[in-house]
Design a protein around this motif. Structure first.
Motif, PDB file in Angstrom:
ATOM      1  N   VAL A  35      75.941-123.943  66.374  1.00  0.00           N
ATOM      2  CA  VAL A  35      77.122-124.809  66.344  1.00  0.00           C
ATOM      3  C   VAL A  35      77.894-124.653  67.647  1.00  0.00           C
ATOM      4  CG1 VAL A  35      79.284-125.366  65.176  1.00  0.00           C
ATOM      5  CG2 VAL A  35      77.290-124.658  63.831  1.00  0.00           C
ATOM      6  N   ARG A  36      78.109-125.754  68.330  1.00  0.00           N
ATOM      7  CA  ARG A  36      78.965-125.757  69.532  1.00  0.00           C
ATOM      8  C   ARG A  36      80.406-125.786  69.038  1.00  0.00           C
ATOM      9  NH1 ARG A  36      76.846-130.513  73.293  1.00  0.00           N
ATOM     10  NH2 ARG A  36      78.060-129.356  74.860  1.00  0.00           N
ATOM     11  N   ASP A  37      80.955-124.606  68.905  1.00  0.00           N
ATOM     12  CA  ASP A  37      82.233-124.410  68.216  1.00  0.00           C
ATOM     13  C   ASP A  37      83.401-124.863  69.089  1.00  0.00           C
ATOM     14  OD1 ASP A  37      84.298-123.575  66.622  1.00  0.00           O
ATOM     15  OD2 ASP A  37      83.699-121.468  66.552  1.00  0.00           O
ATOM     16  N   ASP A  38      84.183-125.810  68.578  1.00  0.00           N
ATOM     17  CA  ASP A  38      85.362-126.284  69.307  1.00  0.00           C
ATOM     18  C   ASP A  38      86.347-125.154  69.586  1.00  0.00           C
ATOM     19  OD1 ASP A  38      84.333-128.836  69.227  1.00  0.00           O
ATOM     20  OD2 ASP A  38      85.569-129.484  67.538  1.00  0.00           O
ATOM     21  N   ALA A  39      86.379-124.153  68.713  1.00  0.00           N
ATOM     22  CA  ALA A  39      87.349-123.070  68.857  1.00  0.00           C
ATOM     23  C   ALA A  39      87.067-122.204  70.083  1.00  0.00           C
ATOM     24  CB  ALA A  39      87.357-122.194  67.603  1.00  0.00           C
ATOM     25  N   VAL A  40      85.831-122.190  70.558  1.00  0.00           N
ATOM     26  CA  VAL A  40      85.498-121.399  71.745  1.00  0.00           C
ATOM     27  C   VAL A  40      86.264-121.938  72.950  1.00  0.00           C
ATOM     28  CG1 VAL A  40      83.661-120.759  73.347  1.00  0.00           C
ATOM     29  CG2 VAL A  40      83.259-120.676  70.873  1.00  0.00           C
ATOM     30  N   ALA A  41      86.234-123.253  73.117  1.00  0.00           N
ATOM     31  CA  ALA A  41      86.987-123.860  74.220  1.00  0.00           C
ATOM     32  C   ALA A  41      88.491-123.725  73.999  1.00  0.00           C
ATOM     33  CB  ALA A  41      86.601-125.330  74.369  1.00  0.00           C
ATOM     34  N   ALA A  42      88.923-123.904  72.770  1.00  0.00           N
ATOM     35  CA  ALA A  42      90.354-123.822  72.478  1.00  0.00           C
ATOM     36  C   ALA A  42      90.906-122.426  72.746  1.00  0.00           C
ATOM     37  CB  ALA A  42      90.612-124.216  71.020  1.00  0.00           C
ATOM     38  N   ALA A  43      90.053-121.413  72.573  1.00  0.00           N
ATOM     39  CA  ALA A  43      90.485-120.034  72.804  1.00  0.00           C
ATOM     40  C   ALA A  43      90.379-119.632  74.270  1.00  0.00           C
ATOM     41  CB  ALA A  43      89.652-119.077  71.955  1.00  0.00           C
ATOM     42  N   PHE A  45      87.500-119.472  76.062  1.00  0.00           N
ATOM     43  CA  PHE A  45      86.271-118.743  76.373  1.00  0.00           C
ATOM     44  C   PHE A  45      85.220-119.614  77.049  1.00  0.00           C
ATOM     45  CE2 PHE A  45      87.262-115.935  72.451  1.00  0.00           C
ATOM     46  CZ  PHE A  45      88.143-115.182  73.214  1.00  0.00           C
ATOM     47  N   ALA A  46      85.395-120.911  77.027  1.00  0.00           N
ATOM     48  CA  ALA A  46      84.410-121.794  77.640  1.00  0.00           C
ATOM     49  C   ALA A  46      84.596-121.790  79.148  1.00  0.00           C
ATOM     50  CB  ALA A  46      84.551-123.207  77.094  1.00  0.00           C
ATOM     51  N   ALA A  47      83.506-121.836  79.890  1.00  0.00           N
ATOM     52  CA  ALA A  47      83.539-121.870  81.349  1.00  0.00           C
ATOM     53  C   ALA A  47      82.275-122.584  81.815  1.00  0.00           C
ATOM     54  CB  ALA A  47      83.618-120.464  81.930  1.00  0.00           C
ATOM     55  N   PRO A  48      82.330-123.285  82.953  1.00  0.00           N
ATOM     56  CA  PRO A  48      81.177-124.078  83.392  1.00  0.00           C
ATOM     57  C   PRO A  48      79.886-123.280  83.526  1.00  0.00           C
ATOM     58  CG  PRO A  48      83.122-124.711  84.634  1.00  0.00           C
ATOM     59  CD  PRO A  48      83.510-123.515  83.820  1.00  0.00           C
ATOM     60  N   ASN A  49      79.927-122.119  84.144  1.00  0.00           N
ATOM     61  CA  ASN A  49      78.687-121.372  84.349  1.00  0.00           C
ATOM     62  C   ASN A  49      78.047-120.951  83.033  1.00  0.00           C
ATOM     63  OD1 ASN A  49      78.642-121.540  87.141  1.00  0.00           O
ATOM     64  ND2 ASN A  49      79.795-119.641  87.423  1.00  0.00           N
ATOM     65  N   ARG A  50      78.857-120.500  82.096  1.00  0.00           N
ATOM     66  CA  ARG A  50      78.287-120.113  80.800  1.00  0.00           C
ATOM     67  C   ARG A  50      77.860-121.342  80.010  1.00  0.00           C
ATOM     68  NH1 ARG A  50      82.418-116.573  81.403  1.00  0.00           N
ATOM     69  NH2 ARG A  50      83.794-117.503  79.847  1.00  0.00           N
ATOM     70  N   TRP A 360      84.301-117.199  86.027  1.00  0.00           N
ATOM     71  CA  TRP A 360      83.122-117.415  86.878  1.00  0.00           C
ATOM     72  C   TRP A 360      81.872-116.703  86.393  1.00  0.00           C
ATOM     73  CZ3 TRP A 360      82.747-121.126  90.330  1.00  0.00           C
ATOM     74  CH2 TRP A 360      83.913-121.678  90.873  1.00  0.00           C
ATOM     75  N   LEU A 361      81.977-115.561  85.767  1.00  0.00           N
ATOM     76  CA  LEU A 361      80.800-114.765  85.443  1.00  0.00           C
ATOM     77  C   LEU A 361      79.970-115.390  84.329  1.00  0.00           C
ATOM     78  CD1 LEU A 361      82.159-111.101  85.523  1.00  0.00           C
ATOM     79  CD2 LEU A 361      80.473-112.106  87.090  1.00  0.00           C
ATOM     80  N   VAL A 362      78.697-115.594  84.590  1.00  0.00           N
ATOM     81  CA  VAL A 362      77.818-116.108  83.548  1.00  0.00           C
ATOM     82  C   VAL A 362      77.603-115.052  82.471  1.00  0.00           C
ATOM     83  CG1 VAL A 362      75.682-115.403  84.728  1.00  0.00           C
ATOM     84  CG2 VAL A 362      75.635-117.321  83.125  1.00  0.00           C
ATOM     85  N   ASP A 363      77.743-113.775  82.826  1.00  0.00           N
ATOM     86  CA  ASP A 363      77.602-112.709  81.839  1.00  0.00           C
ATOM     87  C   ASP A 363      78.952-112.247  81.293  1.00  0.00           C
ATOM     88  OD1 ASP A 363      78.735-111.162  83.862  1.00  0.00           O
ATOM     89  OD2 ASP A 363      76.872-110.153  84.389  1.00  0.00           O
ATOM     90  N   GLY A 364      80.008-112.994  81.577  1.00  0.00           N
ATOM     91  CA  GLY A 364      81.347-112.568  81.185  1.00  0.00           C
ATOM     92  C   GLY A 364      81.555-112.570  79.680  1.00  0.00           C
ATOM     93  N   ASP A 365      81.857-111.425  79.117  1.00  0.00           N
ATOM     94  CA  ASP A 365      82.256-111.364  77.707  1.00  0.00           C
ATOM     95  C   ASP A 365      83.489-110.486  77.589  1.00  0.00           C
ATOM     96  OD1 ASP A 365      81.543-108.586  77.319  1.00  0.00           O
ATOM     97  OD2 ASP A 365      79.460-109.203  77.092  1.00  0.00           O
ATOM     98  N   VAL A 366      84.152-110.603  76.483  1.00  0.00           N
ATOM     99  CA  VAL A 366      85.452-109.942  76.334  1.00  0.00           C
ATOM    100  C   VAL A 366      85.327-108.430  76.414  1.00  0.00           C
ATOM    101  CG1 VAL A 366      87.351-109.537  74.733  1.00  0.00           C
ATOM    102  CG2 VAL A 366      86.481-111.849  75.063  1.00  0.00           C
TER     103      VAL A 366
END
Length: 460
Positions: A35-43, A45-50, A360-366
């Motif tokens: 599921v492409r979760d809308d909440a990911v962008a709203a929070a 966490f979405a970024a072009p590289n990822r 920017w980081l493609v491996d970026g996680d919290v």
């Protein structure tokens, strides 16, 4: 027989995938769902590289499923609503997924559990899918988590590791449950020019190549900036196209100092997750406050922009920041130097740097990003919170010939080592010929400011 749903999140692979394996053992067919979760962008966490890397991962996962007779069902919207909708369409009595560890993911998981239970369905969550040793499995006697890595690692290394499971040979997916078209990398704008390809196939290719040609020397070369001798598997671990459990097993079978050093890095990854699972507020707040009054205002903003753009006047820092924008990735030693420079030499809030890296980081996680930034800033788990990494000294040690600097800072292409690390010291005409800025601050000045801010003026 009811058809179970297997919800893929940050485990986009078929090899060593316990939820999928368990579902296929219990039923003749499954619904592999993302599921492409809308909440990911709203929070945020979405970024072009990822987003671009994710598109690669989904395309590869779908292709691998089709080779086995199945396909990936992709939906968009609220994750809880879409999973429940798909479960209803399939007549599923259960949904299986990997365990989550961030506050965002655990809250989402709990919402999904309650929604499914209201419909008479079960959510079955599998541990040790996105980590080797799950948070909470090893703990000290006096706390719910380890705050120092070394004692954590001693117990982590002794913890039992589940066996890796093989990829399924066949996956049948009912025709009745439909998905939407897969996203494509080309649809994403703002992507770094040299962003690597994503997907399990690419991840396994990289893993195999590194085991043959890089692992044995990893302990000796992983800090060599110019050699680029790290595994570059971090993005695949972030998206779960490679299994950390499988990597630990393979490294231990391989043996040797390089394999041991790699396993230690995988343990660091689990360490940060167990810290964040126990203290979710550390994603935004100091894990251990130093009562910093970080610089703000116009001068600080100008320094921040110079840091982001790779125009600080310190070549190794500028090389690191330019690599980040161009590749969506940065060498680990360079990450330490860039973070130390921002938080301690410039005395800027670690959250500013963490947000820039996370974009920017493609491996970026919290967990890894925020807690590594806190470690460097001295507000996290580092037992030496006031250490400052000197960018010139570090550059001479880890880029002695200046090859890394010249690769990313072409303005210094004609400057040899060691002068390339301190171009402001070149003779007048040679310095004037360079289109390269002077340092935004002197290292002695930055160090004095930091010591004063931390109340350690007389301390080294």
């Amino acid at each position: 027989m009811p058809v179970p749903v297997v919800l893929f999140t940050s485990d986009l692979r078929l090899h060593d995938h316990p939820p999928l394996r368990a579902a296929l053992e219990a039923a003749d067919a499954v619904i592999p769902l993302f599921v492409r979760d809308d909440a990911v962008a709203a929070a945020g966490f979405a970024a072009p590289n990822r987003g671009a890397f994710l598109a690669d991962c989904l395309a590869d996962l779908d292709a691998s499923l089709r080779e086995r007779g199945g396909r990936l069902v992709v939906r968009s919207g609220d994750l809880v609503e879409e999973v429940c909708r798909v479960a209803g369409e399939a007549g599923a009595d259960e949904v299986r997924m990997a365990a989550a560890h961030s506050r965002f993911a655990t809250r989402r998981e709990e919402r999904l559990r309650r929604a499914l239970e209201r419909e008479g369905r079960r959510l079955l969550v599998h541990d040790a899918v996105t980590v080797a040793v799950p948070p909470g499995e090893v703990t000290p006697s006096s706390s719910d988590h380890f705050a120092v890595f070394t004692p954590y690692y001693r117990q982590w290394a002794r913890a039992p590791l589940r066996a890796a499971v093989a990829a399924p040979r066949r996956v049948r997916v009912p025709d009745a449950v439909m998905g939407e078209p897969l996203p494509a990398r080309g649809e994403v704008t703002g992507v770094s020019p040299a962003l690597p390809a994503g997907g399990e196939s690419e991840g396994r290719r990289r893993m195999t190549a590194y085991w043959r040609h890089g692992l044995d020397t990893y302990a000796d070369t992983r800090d060599d900036l110019a050699a680029d001798a790290t595994s570059r598997l971090s993005a695949h671990l972030h998206f779960g196209t490679l299994s950390p459990v499988e990597l630990v097993h393979r490294a231990r079978r391989h043996g040797g100092p390089g394999a041991e050093a790699l396993v230690r890095q995988l343990a660091w990854r689990d360490f940060h997750r167990q810290v964040l699972a126990a203290r979710p507020g550390a994603a935004r707040a100091d894990y251990r406050t130093r009562h910093d009054r970080w610089r703000t205002g116009r001068t600080a903003e100008a320094d921040i922009e110079a840091w982001k753009e790779g125009r600080t006047g310190y070549p190794v820092i500028d090389a690191a920041m330019r690599q980040l924008r161009h590749e969506g990735w940065m060498h680990n030693r360079a990450r330490l130097l860039a973070a130390s420079f921002l938080t301690k030499t410039l005395y800027v809030d670690w959250r500013v740097g963490a947000a820039h890296f996370l974009y920017w980081l493609v491996d970026g996680d919290v967990a890894n990003n925020q807690l590594n930034w806190q470690w460097v800033a001295g507000t996290g788990t580092d037992t030496r919170p006031n250490r400052v990494l000197n960018p010139v000294t570090q550059a001479r040690r880890y880029d002695p010939d200046g090859a890394y600097v010249r690769r990313w800072v072409p303005e210094l292409e004609g400057v040899g080592a060691p002068a390339v690390h301190e171009p402001w010291k070149l003779p007048g005409p040679d310095r004037a010929a360079l289109d390269y800025p002077d340092p935004v601050v002197g290292l002695a000045e930055g160090l004095e400011r930091f010591r004063r801010a931390r109340g350690r003026k007389d301390r080294p």
